[in-house]
Write a protein that holds these residues in place. Sequence first.
Motif, short mmCIF file in Angstrom:
data_model
loop_
_atom_site.label_atom_id
_atom_site.label_comp_id
_atom_site.label_asym_id
_atom_site.label_seq_id
_atom_site.Cartn_x
_atom_site.Cartn_y
_atom_site.Cartn_z
N LEU A 551 4.71 6.42 -5.64
CA LEU A 551 3.86 5.23 -5.62
C LEU A 551 3.12 5.06 -6.94
O LEU A 551 2.81 3.94 -7.36
CB LEU A 551 2.87 5.31 -4.48
N ARG A 552 2.79 6.17 -7.60
CA ARG A 552 2.03 6.11 -8.85
C ARG A 552 2.91 5.91 -10.08
O ARG A 552 2.40 5.68 -11.17
CB ARG A 552 1.21 7.39 -9.02
N THR A 553 4.22 6.01 -9.90
CA THR A 553 5.12 5.94 -11.06
C THR A 553 6.16 4.83 -10.89
O THR A 553 5.85 3.66 -11.07
CB THR A 553 5.79 7.31 -11.30
N ALA A 554 7.37 5.19 -10.50
CA ALA A 554 8.49 4.23 -10.51
C ALA A 554 8.32 3.09 -9.52
O ALA A 554 8.86 1.99 -9.73
CB ALA A 554 9.80 4.96 -10.23
N ALA A 555 7.58 3.29 -8.41
CA ALA A 555 7.39 2.23 -7.42
C ALA A 555 6.09 1.46 -7.63
O ALA A 555 5.78 0.57 -6.83
CB ALA A 555 7.42 2.83 -6.01
N CYS A 598 2.22 3.25 2.74
CA CYS A 598 3.60 2.99 3.15
C CYS A 598 3.65 2.34 4.53
O CYS A 598 4.46 1.43 4.76
CB CYS A 598 4.40 4.29 3.15
N ASP A 599 2.80 2.78 5.46
CA ASP A 599 2.79 2.17 6.78
C ASP A 599 2.28 0.73 6.73
O ASP A 599 2.76 -0.13 7.48
CB ASP A 599 1.94 3.00 7.74
N ALA A 600 1.32 0.46 5.86
CA ALA A 600 0.85 -0.92 5.68
C ALA A 600 1.97 -1.79 5.10
O ALA A 600 2.20 -2.92 5.55
CB ALA A 600 -0.37 -0.96 4.78
N LEU A 601 2.71 -1.25 4.13
CA LEU A 601 3.83 -2.00 3.55
C LEU A 601 4.92 -2.24 4.59
O LEU A 601 5.60 -3.27 4.55
CB LEU A 601 4.40 -1.24 2.35
N ASN A 602 5.09 -1.29 5.51
CA ASN A 602 6.02 -1.52 6.63
C ASN A 602 5.74 -2.86 7.30
O ASN A 602 6.64 -3.67 7.55
CB ASN A 602 5.83 -0.42 7.68
N PHE A 603 4.46 -3.11 7.59
CA PHE A 603 4.09 -4.32 8.31
C PHE A 603 4.10 -5.55 7.40
O PHE A 603 4.42 -6.65 7.86
CB PHE A 603 2.72 -4.15 8.97
N VAL A 604 3.77 -5.37 6.14
CA VAL A 604 3.85 -6.50 5.20
C VAL A 604 5.27 -7.05 5.16
O VAL A 604 5.51 -8.26 5.26
CB VAL A 604 3.38 -6.07 3.80
N MET A 605 6.25 -6.15 5.03
CA MET A 605 7.64 -6.59 4.92
C MET A 605 8.22 -7.00 6.27
O MET A 605 9.02 -7.94 6.36
CB MET A 605 8.47 -5.49 4.27
N LEU A 606 7.82 -6.29 7.33
CA LEU A 606 8.26 -6.68 8.67
C LEU A 606 7.78 -8.09 9.00
O LEU A 606 8.54 -8.90 9.56
CB LEU A 606 7.70 -5.68 9.70
N HIS A 607 6.55 -8.39 8.66
CA HIS A 607 5.99 -9.72 8.89
C HIS A 607 6.79 -10.77 8.12
O HIS A 607 7.09 -11.86 8.64
CB HIS A 607 4.53 -9.72 8.43
N HIS A 608 7.14 -10.46 6.91
CA HIS A 608 7.89 -11.40 6.06
C HIS A 608 9.26 -11.72 6.67
O HIS A 608 9.70 -12.88 6.65
CB HIS A 608 8.05 -10.78 4.67
N TYR A 609 9.91 -10.70 7.20
CA TYR A 609 11.24 -10.88 7.79
C TYR A 609 11.18 -11.48 9.18
O TYR A 609 11.82 -12.50 9.48
CB TYR A 609 11.95 -9.53 7.90
#
Length: 621
Positions: A551-555, A598-609
């Motif tokens: 999370l701090r580097t490539a992502a 990562c769990d918050a991003l799970n829901f961000v992307m799930l919401h989008h889809y």
Amino acid sequence: MPGIFVTITDSDVSSQVPQMVQRLHHGKSWFDGKSFKIADGYQGIVTFKSELADSYTVSAAGVQIIVYGEVYPYHCTDVAADKQGAGLVAMLYERYGLRFVDFLSGSFCISLYDAPRNQLILVTDRFGSKPLYRDMRVNGLRVSSEIKVMLFDTPTHLTYNAKSVVNLFTFQHPLDHETYFNEIEVLPPASILIYDIRTRQVTLSTYWTYDVMREPTDLARRPLADLVEQYTATMEEAIRQRVASYSRIGVFISGGIDSRLALAFTKRVADKTNKEVVAFTFGTQKGYQSVPAVKIARAVGVEHLFYAIPDDWLTRYAWEVIWNGEGHVRIRDAHFISCFEAVRERVDIVVADYMSGLYYGGHITPTVATLTDRQALADYVYEQRKVDFIQDAASVLLRRSFVDNVTRVGRESFDATFASIPTGLPHRMAHYWDMYQRGRRYVLPITTYPGWAIPCVDASIDNPVTDIAFALPAELLIQKRFLRQVQRICFPALGKIEFEAAPAWEVSAIAKFAFRVRRYLARNLYFGVQKYSHGKFLIKNRDYRAYDYWLRTAAKDFVAELVDNAAYFDQLFLDQSGLQRLWRDHLACQQDHDQAICDALNFVMLHHYFVKGEAPGDYPG
């Protein structure tokens, strides 16, 4: 990957088959769609994975059968051990009616359309390892092994289940039969759902349950050597059935006892059947997993291949994980996905052991067996299973209008599931919760994502294998003590090899102490350097779960784009400013928030889809 979709309505939905099949498209997987007329003008659709052997058949009596997963005979002395799939189900259903489920083992879900009786019958295995989701919005019946398929005609009518969201941040998984959406439920394990097409009546029953009152049986009272011998024969037969039609077998090993035993037993089977075995490890070169894995493969006598997880895998694969895994396969657990294509080029099938540790008491401590008071036991299990630092982060991440008290909701959800457990032996009650909650809703979903690229099987879920676990007394069940004895008796050389997070068992007390001191000093140096430099000096974790570093580097840019874009939070229950605060703290190395982020991003992307219906770029399809 997915195998079954059934919809029964009073309107013609056959024109939607192509779109439905497209939503089931996963990489190199492919599916057939079949549409058929049923009674009273109803329409039914089923899909199944055509590359699986014997996944579809029509019996002599006109029963259409779809099988997703692996099905083998169980306690059928007059059935060949190699009989499997839809043909086996057809034979047993004709012979025993609904009792056919008592004679099945494996990892599966099944759909039977019995035209003469005008019934649709859906079945899940003992543990619900191949889930079936039910759409509660339709007038009729809609069930699928994937949620996304059920959205093809109502893509915007889902609302979030607050309890399930809180439970993810509390336990790392939903509880009971709920999903993240109020309108979608998952069928219970060991369930039979019968839909009467004429009356539109649904009957749901359970054909098996874990016996919390079960005292050790005659099986468990046998000498330990005999018990180990039976376990060995049972595990080898379960592996043999699963790899019979393949010549090149892979085994995922991480250094733990579950995977090292899976490799050793697979090698035995391969030697008897002239098959090739390759061991695979993923992660960081010379990391906590790869170092013991190399030694294990050498001791067993198989080739070992190591694949490094690229630092930018989140950027490349996160959207795919969300689409295929529908949020129930967490980004935080899908780090091997970048290596599967390389595995597919080398072997035809993979044997993995995800569940032995759970079935054989990996989470059961000696304290559990002493807690005879039900409330004290519930309190203990709750404290052991909740993840405090993620639960604390949830109080920052979730809008108050969505959940006003994360701790209270999480505890109430747990209490409801624990209250459903019959009173019995303390260690079996704790075991019951682990199997039906943690095992079914956390561990088993993780087992599905290798199947997006290559067939992946787990022999430890076989009924004969788990029957031994459920018969063991507490002194052998607690903390995998029986599996330790299996290793000691069958593969003594493995006892001298360290684990990924613990010293080897067959070494001196001084060596064990030195191992723990080295790990303690390395961990504190790792965190200290990063924290006091405010993130200017970053050290890559030697564990294969290097999410804090990724999370701090490539992502970093990928995550920042999601965290800082207000459009992603439109009508979402997450507080964007709260997530931004955790993100800044993480980048500055003041605290590791990688799991919560990562769990918050799970829901961000799930919401989008799944709620907004917006897929970025060309994915999926």
